[in-house]
Enzyme design. Structure first.
Site: not given
Ligand code: GCU
Length: 580
Positions: A402, A454, A490
């Protein structure tokens, strides 16, 4: 960079145990000569972070001085002696018997000092000054100046530009080891496959090039000797193994490579190394292992546990590997820093496919400090590849997580790092993990794409229908623009253990299980998607912020003490199905 071994020709002593620590918030230690030993220290465990060993020092990231004393074993005149640190976060200065040995910047990667001739036989004093402070020109950066009036900017305490606690200390074993002056200084193993034969190329590097011969033997698991050859030491050789047993997640077959150096018939050095015969390639939309398409099912993780913080904990490595196997995972990414060498050895033995990531997280591309951050990323890339190049489990290098790559300066930055990594390793694919999306400057030249998303959590919260539509559309847009395989590295939802809802609702275990299930349904409709990594395997410690209840990220499918949430059972059901 080989991990030290003990055998007839080499000695290795682990200095782990109870050291002394003295915190130095006034930065007075150097002027007061603490480098030659200090009083008023308190016991501290090494390896481990200091932040959770002393509750009142949880958020202290400044200077701290460690010391320990050790006796030297018998002197061997023909040998050189080295002091090796597995990981010190963040900045380490090291003195031996009051003499400064040097400095290393950056956690999670090993460094060593040649202490030949500097050791005493009547006792030695080792002093290490550790500085864990956060700064904009460090990697990972912290305390980056931001517009306090920008009410959308997130502030953490401590204020790292990343979402995990900035643990400090001596995090992995400190080893004193000795090897023959003209011994093996490095081995580089690359493997290939020709028909049903395995090819193992070995480069033997030596500390000095006196005349010697090398004998290489490759032993299968209980099989007869696979191959043996004698060469001029320091040369490169290819061992050919007919009907080779290949390395793969389902069958992580490891051969044992033994390299011996001899002079006039006398062996004077030996190093043994596990070797997995496998190939990794990107071919159009596919990721191939041993010329077969593979699909990565696994996790982003953290090295994180109560009390030890980020410290090396062998039982935890075994436990987390067992949890991943229980769920049906075949892969993980070393988020967001290289994991211990012992974790990488276990990944080889258990057959996990690893995306090996440097500590470059939270990178931003405006001045000041841009060039210094690039130099640090170059150093980390070199150190990571030097350390992990012989692991069959490592199938790709991730140059960063990121980065704020919507800025044009990101492109030359990552082109430089990509070219460096490619020059150090011609065999493995190289990637960058983005949260930017189609505007990611580095996607033009990486070998496959990695995306963190997300939808339904940070954006469109609570609305998984809309979230999955947006995910699907964005995956298609990325592929349409770059025509490369993609791993969703992720996706997940914060989940309070024991929080339940009849209809999935944010923070409930049902919502996490539903989100993972719906995302995986979308991913499985995309032929160019070659992997799914859930965020995260376990809950982990972060800085404090309004988004982190009690200073924890709760996106784990297991709690921090490794108890399953509903999503763990759901994933186990999904990932034990045969289709991918
Ligand atoms: C991001 C990041 C993570 C973080 C995650 C989150 O993508 O790469 O390190 O913990 O989002 O916000 O849970």
């Amino acid at each position: 960079m080989l991990y030290p071994q003990s055998n007839r020709f080499r000695q290795c002593f682990d200095l782990s145990g109870f050291w002394e620590i003295r915190f130095d918030p006034e930065n007075a230690g150097e002027a007061q000569g603490w480098s030659a030993g200090f009083r008023d220290g308190r016991p501290i465990a090494v390896p481990a972070s200091w932040n959770e060993q002393f509750a009142e020092l949880r958020d202290y990231l400044g200077a701290a001085w460690y010391q320990t004393r050790f006796e030297l074993p018998a002197r061997i005149e023909s040998h050189k002696h080295f002091l090796r640190f597995g990981s010190v976060n963040y900045l380490a200065d090291v003195w031996l018997n009051g003499v400064w040995l040097g400095r290393h910047e950056g956690g999670h990667l090993p460094f060593e000092f040649d202490v030949t001739g500097k050791l005493r036989f009547d006792g030695n004093l080792l002093v290490v000054r550790v500085d864990g402070s956060l700064a904009p020109d460090r990697v990972p950066p912290g305390n980056v100046p931001r517009d306090p009036l920008d009410r959308f900017v997130e502030f953490n305490y401590p204020d790292g530009s990343f979402d995990f606690f900035p643990y400090c200390g001596i995090h992995r074993p400190v080893l004193l080891y000795s090897t023959h002056r003209a011994g093996i200084s490095d081995l580089t193993v690359t493997t290939d496959i020709e028909g049903d034969a395995g090819l193992v190329q070995v480069q033997v590097a030596r500390a000095e090039t006196s005349s010697a011969r090398a004998r290489l033997t490759l032993q299968g698991r209980g099989d007869p000797l696979a191959a043996e050859v004698e060469i001029e030491a320091g040369a490169e050789v290819v061992l050919r193994i007919p009907h080779a047993d290949l390395w793969s997640p389902g069958s992580p077959h490891l051969y044992q490579l033994t390299v011996e150096l001899e002079n006039e018939g006398q062996v004077f050095d030996r190093y043994t190394l596990p070797v997995g015969i496998r190939t990794v390639k990107v071919d159009g939309d596919r990721l191939l292992l041993n010329d077969q398409p593979i699909y990565l099912k696994g996790f982003g993780r953290h090295e994180d546990f109560p009390v030890v913080g980020r410290g090396f904990l062998p039982a935890l490595i075994v436990k987390d590997s067992a949890l991943m196997q229980w769920v049906g995972a075949n892969s993980f990414r070393t988020t967001h820093y290289p994991y211990s060498e012992q974790m990488m050895d276990l990944a080889d033995r258990l057959g996990f496919l690893v995306i090996d990531e440097t500590p470059a997280v939270g990178l931003f591309f405006d001045e000041p400090g841009l060039d210094r951050r690039l130099q640090l990323c170059r150093q980390y890339t070199q150190e990571l590849i030097a350390r992990d190049k012989n692991h069959p489990s490592v199938i790709a290098w991730s140059l960063a997580n990121e980065p704020h790559s919507w800025r044009p300066a990101a492109k030359p930055f990552f082109q430089d790092l990509y070219d460096l990594a490619r020059s150090l390793d011609t065999a493995r694919p190289i990637t960058v993990v983005t949260h930017v999306g189609v505007e990611e400057e580095a996607f033009e030249f990486v070998d496959f794409m990695c995306l963190n998303r997300y939808y339904g959590w940070y954006t469109d919260p609570g609305d998984l229908d809309l979230g999955c539509q947006k995910l699907s559309a964005e995956l298609d847009a990325l592929y349409a623009k770059y025509h490369k395989p993609l791993i969703l590295t992720e996706f997940g939802a914060d989940t309070i253990p024991g929080c339940h809802a009849e209809q999935p609702e944010m923070f409930s275990e049902e919502y996490q299980a539903e989100m993972l299930t719906r995302y995986i349904e979308v991913l499985r409709t995309k032929p160019f998607v070659v992997g799914e990594h859930v965020w995260n395997l376990c809950d982990f410690k972060t800085g404090q912020s309004t988004r982190r209840v009690g200073g924890f990220n709760l996106k784990g499918i297991f709690t921090r003490d490794r108890k399953p949430k509903l999503a763990a059972h759901k994933l186990r059901e999904l990932w034990h199905r045969p289709e991918k």
